[in-house]
Design a protein around this motif. Sequence first.
Motif, PDB file in Angstrom:
ATOM      1  N   ASP A   1      -2.800   4.497  -1.771  1.00  0.00           N
ATOM      2  CA  ASP A   1      -1.517   5.002  -1.296  1.00  0.00           C
ATOM      3  C   ASP A   1      -1.418   4.724   0.206  1.00  0.00           C
ATOM      4  O   ASP A   1      -2.297   4.078   0.777  1.00  0.00           O
ATOM      5  N   GLU A   2      -0.365   5.196   0.830  1.00  0.00           N
ATOM      6  CA  GLU A   2      -0.157   4.910   2.259  1.00  0.00           C
ATOM      7  C   GLU A   2      -1.279   5.482   3.130  1.00  0.00           C
ATOM      8  O   GLU A   2      -1.673   4.867   4.121  1.00  0.00           O
ATOM      9  N   THR A   3      -1.806   6.637   2.777  1.00  0.00           N
ATOM     10  CA  THR A   3      -2.887   7.234   3.562  1.00  0.00           C
ATOM     11  C   THR A   3      -4.154   6.397   3.451  1.00  0.00           C
ATOM     12  O   THR A   3      -4.798   6.087   4.458  1.00  0.00           O
ATOM     13  N   THR A   4      -4.498   5.985   2.248  1.00  0.00           N
ATOM     14  CA  THR A   4      -5.677   5.138   2.055  1.00  0.00           C
ATOM     15  C   THR A   4      -5.486   3.812   2.778  1.00  0.00           C
ATOM     16  O   THR A   4      -6.409   3.322   3.449  1.00  0.00           O
ATOM     17  N   ARG A   5      -4.299   3.229   2.698  1.00  0.00           N
ATOM     18  CA  ARG A   5      -4.025   1.971   3.397  1.00  0.00           C
ATOM     19  C   ARG A   5      -4.185   2.124   4.916  1.00  0.00           C
ATOM     20  O   ARG A   5      -4.724   1.251   5.583  1.00  0.00           O
ATOM     21  N   LYS A   6      -3.719   3.241   5.457  1.00  0.00           N
ATOM     22  CA  LYS A   6      -3.843   3.485   6.898  1.00  0.00           C
ATOM     23  C   LYS A   6      -5.319   3.509   7.296  1.00  0.00           C
ATOM     24  O   LYS A   6      -5.719   2.880   8.284  1.00  0.00           O
TER      25      LYS A   6
ATOM     26  N   GLN B   1      -6.808  -0.021   7.161  1.00  0.00           N
ATOM     27  CA  GLN B   1      -6.418  -0.803   8.337  1.00  0.00           C
ATOM     28  C   GLN B   1      -7.287  -0.438   9.542  1.00  0.00           C
ATOM     29  O   GLN B   1      -7.747  -1.322  10.276  1.00  0.00           O
TER      30      GLN B   1
ATOM     31  N   GLU C   1      -2.545  -3.573   4.694  1.00  0.00           N
ATOM     32  CA  GLU C   1      -1.241  -2.988   4.995  1.00  0.00           C
ATOM     33  C   GLU C   1      -0.303  -3.002   3.794  1.00  0.00           C
ATOM     34  O   GLU C   1       0.372  -2.017   3.521  1.00  0.00           O
ATOM     35  N   LYS C   2      -0.249  -4.154   3.075  1.00  0.00           N
ATOM     36  CA  LYS C   2       0.790  -4.260   2.054  1.00  0.00           C
ATOM     37  C   LYS C   2       0.428  -5.139   0.867  1.00  0.00           C
ATOM     38  O   LYS C   2       1.297  -5.505   0.084  1.00  0.00           O
TER      39      LYS C   2
ATOM     40  N   ASP D   1      -3.078  -6.741  -1.815  1.00  0.00           N
ATOM     41  CA  ASP D   1      -4.234  -6.375  -2.626  1.00  0.00           C
ATOM     42  C   ASP D   1      -5.187  -7.565  -2.639  1.00  0.00           C
ATOM     43  O   ASP D   1      -4.960  -8.556  -1.935  1.00  0.00           O
TER      44      ASP D   1
ATOM     45  N   TYR E   1     -11.080  -0.715   0.674  1.00  0.00           N
ATOM     46  CA  TYR E   1     -10.401   0.304  -0.125  1.00  0.00           C
ATOM     47  C   TYR E   1     -11.327   1.509  -0.313  1.00  0.00           C
ATOM     48  O   TYR E   1     -10.919   2.655  -0.095  1.00  0.00           O
TER      49      TYR E   1
ATOM     50  N   HIS F   1     -10.015   9.205   3.273  1.00  0.00           N
ATOM     51  CA  HIS F   1      -8.949  10.036   2.702  1.00  0.00           C
ATOM     52  C   HIS F   1      -9.555  11.337   2.152  1.00  0.00           C
ATOM     53  O   HIS F   1      -9.030  12.427   2.407  1.00  0.00           O
TER      54      HIS F   1
END
Length: 171
Positions: free
Chosen positions: A9-14, A17, A52-53, A55, A99, A106
């Motif tokens: 999700d966005e938190t994991t992606r942040k 990064q 960021e966006k 996989d 990831y 997270h």
Amino acid sequence: MPLNYESLDETTRKFMQEEVEKDTENGTIYLGSYLNEEGRILWPSLLLEAAEKGDDASLAAKLRDENLLKTHALRAGKTVSVPVNAADTLSEGEFNRYYARGVCLHAISNGGDDVTVYRARTSSNPRRSSEAKIGLKYDPEELLKDLRENPGVDTALGLPNGPNSGLSVKL
């Protein structure tokens, strides 16, 4: 086909990064042995973009589309052709590692809940060592430390469980 990243999700992606940026700054990002000179230069930014966006599949496609892999490499002193799945193996392995690091961060940010191993890719012939790990719970701080200290393929805890294992972790 990309792995099924259940906690992406966005938190994991942040967090992913941040981990890519930290490794890039420290010069500890894993490059593998099949990236060509341009690939070695672009790899950190491509990995960051995937975090960021994208996989692992979009990352592998970039490696292929932009011809960022060598065609031949040395193995045991002999010149050999680079495996046809080299882009997929490197991309899956490294995207999955970042990831997993993101999932650990997270979990820690949520109060330190355990992370759980699961099969992120269906396998018709799964390794026994991989099957034995499914459902195991790991302390996110311990797993994060292991992943950070052991770039590349092998970690002390055995997660991910080698190239193409299809295993990952979730919240």
